[in-house]
Design an enzyme around this catalytic site. Structure first.
Site, PDB file in Angstrom:
ATOM      1  N   HIS A 293      -2.414 -31.616  22.350  1.00 31.43           N
ATOM      2  CA  HIS A 293      -1.597 -30.789  21.457  1.00 31.43           C
ATOM      3  C   HIS A 293      -1.302 -31.471  20.128  1.00 31.43           C
ATOM      4  O   HIS A 293      -0.829 -30.818  19.193  1.00 31.43           O
ATOM      5  CB  HIS A 293      -0.291 -30.411  22.151  1.00 31.43           C
ATOM      6  CG  HIS A 293      -0.497 -29.424  23.256  1.00 31.43           C
ATOM      7  ND1 HIS A 293      -0.333 -28.074  23.090  1.00 31.43           N
ATOM      8  CD2 HIS A 293      -0.905 -29.590  24.532  1.00 31.43           C
ATOM      9  CE1 HIS A 293      -0.622 -27.452  24.220  1.00 31.43           C
ATOM     10  NE2 HIS A 293      -0.964 -28.350  25.122  1.00 31.43           N
TER      11      HIS A 293
ATOM     12  N   ASP B  92       0.709 -32.966  11.966  1.00 33.39           N
ATOM     13  CA  ASP B  92       1.073 -32.064  13.059  1.00 33.39           C
ATOM     14  C   ASP B  92      -0.207 -31.578  13.703  1.00 33.39           C
ATOM     15  O   ASP B  92      -1.165 -31.227  12.993  1.00 33.39           O
ATOM     16  CB  ASP B  92       1.852 -30.861  12.498  1.00 33.39           C
ATOM     17  CG  ASP B  92       3.022 -30.447  13.371  1.00 33.39           C
ATOM     18  OD1 ASP B  92       2.932 -30.637  14.598  1.00 33.39           O
ATOM     19  OD2 ASP B  92       4.017 -29.938  12.826  1.00 33.39           O
TER      20      ASP B  92
HETATM   21  P1  ADQ Z   1       6.138 -29.481  18.418  1.00 28.80           P
HETATM   22  O1  ADQ Z   1       6.001 -30.818  17.775  1.00 28.80           O
HETATM   23  O2  ADQ Z   1       7.367 -29.273  19.202  1.00 28.80           O
HETATM   24  O3  ADQ Z   1       4.870 -29.152  19.312  1.00 28.80           O
HETATM   25  P2  ADQ Z   1       5.776 -26.879  16.917  1.00 28.80           P
HETATM   26  O4  ADQ Z   1       4.373 -26.471  17.117  1.00 28.80           O
HETATM   27  O5  ADQ Z   1       6.272 -26.573  15.557  1.00 28.80           O
HETATM   28  O6  ADQ Z   1       6.033 -28.432  17.170  1.00 28.80           O
HETATM   29  O7  ADQ Z   1       6.650 -26.129  17.967  1.00 28.80           O
HETATM   30  C1  ADQ Z   1       8.032 -26.191  17.873  1.00 28.80           C
HETATM   31  C2  ADQ Z   1       8.593 -25.057  18.705  1.00 28.80           C
HETATM   32  O8  ADQ Z   1       9.965 -25.308  18.933  1.00 28.80           O
HETATM   33  C3  ADQ Z   1       8.456 -23.710  18.040  1.00 28.80           C
HETATM   34  O9  ADQ Z   1       8.084 -22.753  18.980  1.00 28.80           O
HETATM   35  C4  ADQ Z   1       9.864 -23.444  17.524  1.00 28.80           C
HETATM   36  O10 ADQ Z   1      10.233 -22.101  17.539  1.00 28.80           O
HETATM   37  C5  ADQ Z   1      10.710 -24.210  18.517  1.00 28.80           C
HETATM   38  N1  ADQ Z   1      11.939 -24.668  17.845  1.00 28.80           N
HETATM   39  C6  ADQ Z   1      12.032 -25.621  16.897  1.00 28.80           C
HETATM   40  N2  ADQ Z   1      13.316 -25.739  16.486  1.00 28.80           N
HETATM   41  C7  ADQ Z   1      14.019 -24.834  17.184  1.00 28.80           C
HETATM   42  C8  ADQ Z   1      15.398 -24.464  17.216  1.00 28.80           C
HETATM   43  N3  ADQ Z   1      16.317 -25.048  16.455  1.00 28.80           N
HETATM   44  N4  ADQ Z   1      15.762 -23.510  18.085  1.00 28.80           N
HETATM   45  C9  ADQ Z   1      14.856 -22.923  18.877  1.00 28.80           C
HETATM   46  N5  ADQ Z   1      13.554 -23.214  18.885  1.00 28.80           N
HETATM   47  C10 ADQ Z   1      13.140 -24.157  18.057  1.00 28.80           C
HETATM   48  C11 ADQ Z   1       3.660 -29.833  19.707  1.00 28.80           C
HETATM   49  C12 ADQ Z   1       2.813 -30.374  18.553  1.00 28.80           C
HETATM   50  C13 ADQ Z   1       2.464 -29.252  17.578  1.00 28.80           C
HETATM   51  C14 ADQ Z   1       1.779 -28.105  18.313  1.00 28.80           C
HETATM   52  C15 ADQ Z   1       2.563 -27.715  19.556  1.00 28.80           C
HETATM   53  C16 ADQ Z   1       1.779 -26.724  20.409  1.00 28.80           C
HETATM   54  O11 ADQ Z   1       3.498 -31.424  17.872  1.00 28.80           O
HETATM   55  O12 ADQ Z   1       1.625 -29.720  16.536  1.00 28.80           O
HETATM   56  O13 ADQ Z   1       1.674 -26.984  17.460  1.00 28.80           O
HETATM   57  O14 ADQ Z   1       2.865 -28.851  20.368  1.00 28.80           O
HETATM   58  O15 ADQ Z   1       0.530 -27.218  20.728  1.00 28.80           O
END
Ligand code: ADQ
Length: 456
Positions: free
Chosen positions: A157, A365
């Protein structure tokens, strides 16, 4: 076709995922498992005095969830240690933060072996196994040692780093060789896939053919790029829910006619939050006429707060946001609202919809699902503008965003200005094209393409 067994470090039972505050990854896996009557296996998040390998089994939404407890030492060395203090910073290009401690790699190997030991008795002959993420790179190797001959796929991921970075890791060849016990290795982007291929050829003396068949260490596997998406339909529905409407109205009312710039992230140094705050300060300095006409809401949910680098970034962000507010605020205007809490997904959808600019500027990311959620939540008649880092995996797909270098304050500041003044027609055209991609390349497409490639 046999059952699907998904293995990941932590497990969010599907029942919780629909309405809760779980992140994009958990949402993606739940969506995948709902279709198969599969098993989701992982760590319970709990620790006990000694490892017993005893499973706790629950059934939710047609999915069997099997959880195992670890020892406290496992949590420290495997989870807080090798996973989050060695691999995570290294794979996100933060060599300055990488801890190279032998106890961490020993703990990592031990937990992967414990996972294999506990999982093996659950596996039936025609099951296929899908392992998730950097916590479990050597799991297939451990399973093969226990005689498991099933198809096993792996999906990373996070980014796969450039060869020069991965070769700083002690015993990097051993880690990569273990990956060759998978039948398929999936990456988020072509860029990560190519970086892996470069390692195979240049560092391991192997070969990669144009179909993604790779040979090295006397073994053969396949590689491919499988960009993850969101459950777009679910997210659009969430953005029309009552909770979203309330969140939208509350947020818009609080703006008093101002425009809102929004950031939503896990509180992590890879997300470029400090650089983002400084770019916003640059914007306020470059465009004094915009002061009091905009404000910036940053929602950052604390994570991994036992790891020192996360405590550091948290205090730095408090200091920087405080300093910017001190310098620019007036009696009736605060330039940054910095909020450390998690919102329900439907509430989050309403907040996304209220934002004129979605500011997604990670320094690295794997993908970044916030960028996709922001697009899915917009009002088609009056959509906001996505400003997206070229160093997020999502930038390979989302070319109609305003693409920026997150390290350049000037570039990010200029993109904010451009987004705020973008004519409706251009906003609609860009959004339509972005939204087509988010809808088409959704989580189902991701799952199907990976599973189909694994079964091929
Ligand atoms: P993350 O590093 O966690 O994931 P991201 O893909 O942006 O990063 O996902 C974050 C998730 O958390 C989103 O669904 C978002 O809605 C949720 N989130 C963030 N802040 C929030 C808040 N305050 N309240 C509720 N929900 C919140 C890892 C990798 C990424 C990759 C994903 C999936 O680092 O690059 O895209 O896995 O593979």
């Amino acid at each position: 076709m046999g059952r699907l067994i998904v293995v990941s470090n932590r497990v969010n039972p599907p029942g919780d995922a629909a309405v809760g505050t779980v992140g994009g990854l958990a949402m993606a896996i739940s969506a995948a498992l709902r279709e198969y009557s599969g098993i989701w296996f992982g760590w319970s998040g709990r620790t006990r005095e000694t490892f017993t390998g005893q499973l706790s089994i629950q059934h939710a939404d047609g999915v069997t969830v099997a959880l195992v407890d670890l020892e406290e030492q496992d949590r420290l060395e495997y989870y807080n240690g090798y996973a989050n203090r060695t691999l995570w910073p290294l794979f996100h290009y933060r060599t300055d933060l990488v801890a190279y401690e032998s106890s961490f790699s020993e703990g990592y190997a031990r937990v992967n072996s414990r996972f294999a030991q506990t999982l093996t008795p659950l596996i039936q002959d025609d099951d296929f196994i899908w392992v998730q993420d950097y916590h479990l790179l050597p799991l297939a190797h451990e399973l093969r040692e226990k005689g498991v001959a099933n198809r096993i796929g792996f999906f990373l991921h996070i980014p796969w780093p450039a060869r020069r970075l991965i070769t700083t890791l002690p015993r990097h060849a051993q880690l990569v060789e273990a990956l060759f016990d998978y039948d398929l290795i999936g990456f988020q982007t072509q860029d990560s896939r190519d970086a892996f291929a470069d390692y195979v050829v240049q560092a391991a003396g192997g070969a990669v053919n144009e179909d993604g068949v790779v040979t090295a260490f006397g073994k053969t596997t396949r590689i491919g790029a499988f960009p993850i998406g969101i459950d777009a339909k679910e997210f659009v529905a969430a953005s029309h829910s009552e909770a979203a409407e309330v969140a939208f109205s509350r947020t818009r009312a609080s703006l008093l006619g101002r425009k809102m710039i929004l950031g939503v992230d896990r509180l992590d140094y890879s997300k470029g939050l400090e650089e983002r705050f400084l770019a916003y300060e640059q914007f306020l300095t470059d465009h004094p006429e915009q002061q009091e006409k905009v404000f910036f809401l940053q929602v950052a949910t604390p994570s991994r707060d036992e790891v020192e680098a996360y405590q550091d970034i948290r205090s730095r962000l408090e200091a920087v946001s405080g300093r910017i507010n001190g310098a620019f605020a007036d009696v009736d205007w605060v330039p940054i609202r910095y909020v450390n809490r998690a919102y329900r997904r439907d509430v989050l959808a309403g907040i996304y919809r209220a934002a004129h600019i979605g500011l997604v500027t990670p320094l690295r990311d794997g993908m970044n699902l916030v960028a996709k959620e922001y697009v899915a939540a917009q009002d088609p008649e009056d959509p906001g503008v996505l400003v997206l880092s070229e160093l997020a995996g999502a930038a390979e797909q989302m070319r109609e965003a305003l693409i920026v270098n997150p390290f350049s304050r000037e570039e990010v500041a200029a993109a904010i200005e451009r987004g705020l003044s973008m004519p409706l027609e251009e906003r609609r055209a860009r959004w339509t094209s972005l939204n087509d991609g988010v809808t088409h390349d959704d989580v189902t497409a991701w799952r199907d393409s990976f599973v189909e490639a694994l079964q091929r």
